[in-house]
Design a protein around this motif. Structure first.
Motif, mmCIF file in Angstrom:
data_model
loop_
_atom_site.group_PDB
_atom_site.id
_atom_site.type_symbol
_atom_site.label_atom_id
_atom_site.label_comp_id
_atom_site.label_asym_id
_atom_site.label_seq_id
_atom_site.Cartn_x
_atom_site.Cartn_y
_atom_site.Cartn_z
ATOM 1 N N ARG A 356 2.514 -30.553 -2.196
ATOM 2 C CA ARG A 356 3.536 -30.170 -3.172
ATOM 3 C C ARG A 356 4.682 -29.500 -2.427
ATOM 4 N N ASP A 357 5.879 -29.602 -2.941
ATOM 5 C CA ASP A 357 7.052 -28.989 -2.313
ATOM 6 C C ASP A 357 6.748 -27.534 -1.963
ATOM 7 N N GLY A 358 6.945 -27.181 -0.684
ATOM 8 C CA GLY A 358 6.610 -25.838 -0.214
ATOM 9 C C GLY A 358 7.338 -24.733 -0.940
ATOM 10 N N ARG A 359 8.531 -25.005 -1.454
ATOM 11 C CA ARG A 359 9.280 -23.979 -2.186
ATOM 12 C C ARG A 359 8.657 -23.717 -3.547
ATOM 13 N N ALA A 360 8.192 -24.760 -4.204
ATOM 14 C CA ALA A 360 7.496 -24.584 -5.483
ATOM 15 C C ALA A 360 6.185 -23.835 -5.288
ATOM 16 N N TRP A 393 1.802 -22.753 4.208
ATOM 17 C CA TRP A 393 1.989 -24.116 3.703
ATOM 18 C C TRP A 393 2.104 -25.095 4.879
ATOM 19 N N SER A 394 2.900 -24.731 5.873
ATOM 20 C CA SER A 394 3.112 -25.617 7.027
ATOM 21 C C SER A 394 1.836 -25.784 7.849
ATOM 22 N N ILE A 395 1.121 -24.680 8.082
ATOM 23 C CA ILE A 395 -0.079 -24.733 8.913
ATOM 24 C C ILE A 395 -1.179 -25.539 8.233
ATOM 25 N N HIS A 396 -1.452 -25.232 6.976
ATOM 26 C CA HIS A 396 -2.556 -25.902 6.288
ATOM 27 C C HIS A 396 -2.320 -27.401 6.171
ATOM 28 N N ASN A 397 -1.101 -27.794 5.850
ATOM 29 C CA ASN A 397 -0.832 -29.234 5.756
ATOM 30 C C ASN A 397 -0.917 -29.903 7.117
ATOM 31 N N ALA A 398 -0.461 -29.207 8.172
ATOM 32 C CA ALA A 398 -0.535 -29.784 9.515
ATOM 33 C C ALA A 398 -1.985 -30.023 9.936
ATOM 34 N N LEU A 399 -2.880 -29.126 9.552
ATOM 35 C CA LEU A 399 -4.282 -29.282 9.935
ATOM 36 C C LEU A 399 -4.905 -30.536 9.331
ATOM 37 N N TRP A 501 11.059 -27.067 6.409
ATOM 38 C CA TRP A 501 11.899 -28.256 6.630
ATOM 39 C C TRP A 501 11.147 -29.401 7.308
ATOM 40 N N PRO A 502 10.414 -29.171 8.425
ATOM 41 C CA PRO A 502 9.734 -30.321 9.066
ATOM 42 C C PRO A 502 8.761 -31.028 8.117
ATOM 43 N N GLY A 503 7.980 -30.248 7.363
ATOM 44 C CA GLY A 503 7.028 -30.865 6.448
ATOM 45 C C GLY A 503 7.710 -31.581 5.299
ATOM 46 N N ARG A 504 8.784 -30.985 4.783
ATOM 47 C CA ARG A 504 9.478 -31.614 3.659
ATOM 48 C C ARG A 504 10.145 -32.915 4.088
ATOM 49 N N VAL A 505 10.580 -32.976 5.340
ATOM 50 C CA VAL A 505 11.112 -34.244 5.861
ATOM 51 C C VAL A 505 9.997 -35.288 5.879
ATOM 52 N N TYR A 507 7.266 -35.459 4.144
ATOM 53 C CA TYR A 507 6.721 -35.826 2.839
ATOM 54 C C TYR A 507 7.769 -36.337 1.859
ATOM 55 N N GLY A 508 8.989 -36.510 2.323
ATOM 56 C CA GLY A 508 10.012 -37.125 1.489
ATOM 57 C C GLY A 508 10.668 -36.208 0.485
ATOM 58 N N TYR A 509 10.750 -34.900 0.799
ATOM 59 C CA TYR A 509 11.369 -33.962 -0.133
ATOM 60 C C TYR A 509 12.849 -33.709 0.170
ATOM 61 N N LEU A 510 13.433 -34.468 1.065
ATOM 62 C CA LEU A 510 14.832 -34.240 1.410
ATOM 63 C C LEU A 510 15.754 -35.341 0.912
ATOM 64 N N ASN A 511 15.225 -36.242 0.055
ATOM 65 C CA ASN A 511 16.137 -37.233 -0.521
ATOM 66 C C ASN A 511 16.900 -36.587 -1.673
ATOM 67 N N GLY A 512 17.818 -37.307 -2.264
ATOM 68 C CA GLY A 512 18.685 -36.735 -3.292
ATOM 69 C C GLY A 512 17.933 -36.198 -4.482
#
Length: 515
Positions: A356-360, A393-399, A501-505, A507-512
């Motif tokens: 899920r979006d890390g900001r949410a 959020w970044s660490i857990h998803n990376a694992l 930012w790296p994870g959102r890129v 997972y496709g969270y940086l499109n419009g």
């Protein structure tokens, strides 16, 4: 940084109720989330007419302003009330009846009726009927039967007192045997797993507040799936603390989990919980994850890993056997448990990496959320700062990418996509788990071209931990919670956007659509 499952919430304990008068009628309705005002009203009317003091543990029912009464009693307080009582009246919960008999009472039992909204099924009625056949309880089904039983008990309190031998271990074991029979009446038939069969486990991984509980609940609506919440917490929260199951009953009162314990271990009481917790501490820790791929560390921890894996294999297999399901869903999320299960023999591990979006997620972790599964105290889920949430959020998803690279079968989905198109998302998950694409009858899709939301019709599932929505049943509109877009402070949003930012890129969270 301390992993989230090692951070303890602060409890605000409910003040102890006033001490009741001695020789009172004690009423115990347990910890189920369903109200049981019917029984409390019966007792209240009759004791008022007889001018007899009464103490009530009224649970989720309407509050009763009687000296010594309270919504919940801790174990020590309950034992004291039982010792003081002249007559015990209770619902049909196996644990409550056993406690009453241990204290020397043959309780007057009025089982909850699911037709009146007092429980999720009729297991209390069946259990109480069997106990009555053995002469272990005084069973009442109508108010008139109850009034007669209470009057007789008040006229001769020794009538419902039992001797020490009757209240001892033999009677308790008999109660458990009867409970096992009753439990078999309310669980789905087993598909006859053989001792050599692997059990398929769909492990939902990721970072908390990413929609795992809702996904778990929806998957568990199909008869070939048994979704049991966050198994990683079963040892502390269920066995040690007796928190509520998703069905509303305390863990000790839940017939499903009682049967699972019998099948897996010959009863939960056979486990040395201190040994289990020590084993978990030696294996299931976030800081051990990077080393679990190193042969040297694995050789040093091989015995512990095998023991921990076997503990879970037996638990998962028992869940599958009792429920009759082909797949067990564990929404524990913790990467450490997933890495440990990777080495478990007899477990066909498949990982659903839910993102899920890390900001949410960070906004959700910042809110105060009460844990309704805890009775007798107000305990809240942990809260994390903006930076903590972003980093975790970044660490857990990376694992879970590392787990994927280690060739553990992994399906990665965005929670936002599952909520927007639940039927498509659940079909993909079911196919990944080796199931067919059916089992979605509980979903109602909106009519094409309308603004209506998809709807899930959720029935009760036996979950041991998770987000408070695991207690939600009935009609649920599947609406994405996007409150963070308007309520997350601008500075915090900038910080989170940078950290994630790296994870959102990826997972496709940086499109419009997702900025």
């Amino acid at each position: 940084m301390t992993p989230p499952f090692e951070i303890q919430s602060q409890a605000r304990t409910v003040p102890a109720p006033r001490r009741p008068e001695r020789d009172a009628v004690l009423v115990v309705v347990g910890t189920d989330v369903h109200p049981f005002d019917r029984l409390l009203d019966w007792v209240g009317r009759r004791t008022a007419e007889q001018q007899v003091p009464c103490v009530m543990q009224y649970g989720s029912s309407s509050a009763r302003e009687l000296p010594g009464s309270a919504p919940f009693f801790d174990h020590e307080t309950l034992n004291e009330r039982l010792r003081q009582a002249a007559v015990v009246v209770c619902h049909g919960g196996p644990a409550t009846i056993t406690e009453a008999r241990r204290a020397g009472h043959k309780p007057i039992v009025v089982p909850r009726d699911p037709a009146l909204g007092e429980h999720v099924d009729d297991h209390q009625q069946r259990f109480a009927a069997r106990m009555a056949e053995l002469g272990m309880v005084e069973l009442c089904r109508t108010e008139e039967e109850f009034r007669q039983a209470l009057d007789a008990a008040l006229a001769d309190p020794d009538r419902l007192r039992i001797s020490g031998s009757e209240a001892g271990a033999a009677a308790i074991e008999a109660a458990k045997r009867v409970g096992a029979i009753a439990d078999g009446l309310v669980t789905r038939p087993s598909r006859g797993l053989l001792p050599t069969d692997e059990v398929t486990v769909l492990f939902i991984g990721g970072w908390g507040r990413s929609g795992s509980t809702l996904t778990d609940r929806m998957l568990g609506q199909a008869p070939d799936v048994c979704a049991v919440g966050e198994v990683t917490h079963i040892w502390e929260r269920a066995l040690r603390d007796n928190e509520r199951c998703g069905c509303g009953s305390a863990f000790d009162d839940c017939p499903f989990w009682a049967k699972v314990g019998d099948v897996a271990f010959g009863g939960w009481h056979t486990l040395d919980l201190d040994d289990v917790m020590a084993l978990k501490h030696r294996v299931d820790r976030m800081r051990f994850v990077p080393r679990m791929a190193l042969p040297y560390w694995l050789n040093r921890r091989k015995a512990d890993l095998r023991a921990y894996g076997e503990l879970h294999r037996r638990l998962y297999r028992a869940i599958a056997e009792v429920s009759g399901a082909r797949v067990v869903v564990d929404s524990s999320k913790h990467a450490s448990l997933a890495f440990a299960l990777r080495h478990a023999r007899g477990v066909d591990l498949r990982v659903l990496h839910l993102v899920r979006d890390g900001r949410a997620v960070a906004y959700s972790w910042s809110r105060e959320v009460r844990r309704p599964e805890i009775v007798g105290a107000e305990v809240y889920m942990p809260q994390y700062s903006t930076v903590q949430s972003g980093v975790l959020w970044s660490i857990h998803n990376a694992l879970f990418h590392v787990l994927d690279w280690a060739r553990v079968p992994t399906l990665r989905l965005r929670y936002e996509d599952v909520v927007a198109r639940p039927a498509d998302g659940l079909r993909r998950i079911r196919e990944f788990a080796g199931l067919g694409t059916g089992g979605l009858e509980f979903l109602s899709d909106p009519a094409p071209g309308t603004a209506a939301l998809p709807v899930a019709h959720l029935e009760t599932t036996h979950t041991v931990a998770g987000n408070p929505m695991r207690f939600t049943t009935g009609r649920v509109e599947l609406r994405l919670d996007a409150a963070w877009r308007g309520k997350l402070a601008a500075r915090k949003r900038r910080v989170l956007s940078l950290i994630t930012w790296p994870g959102r890129v990826r997972y496709g969270y940086l499109n419009g659509r997702d900025k």
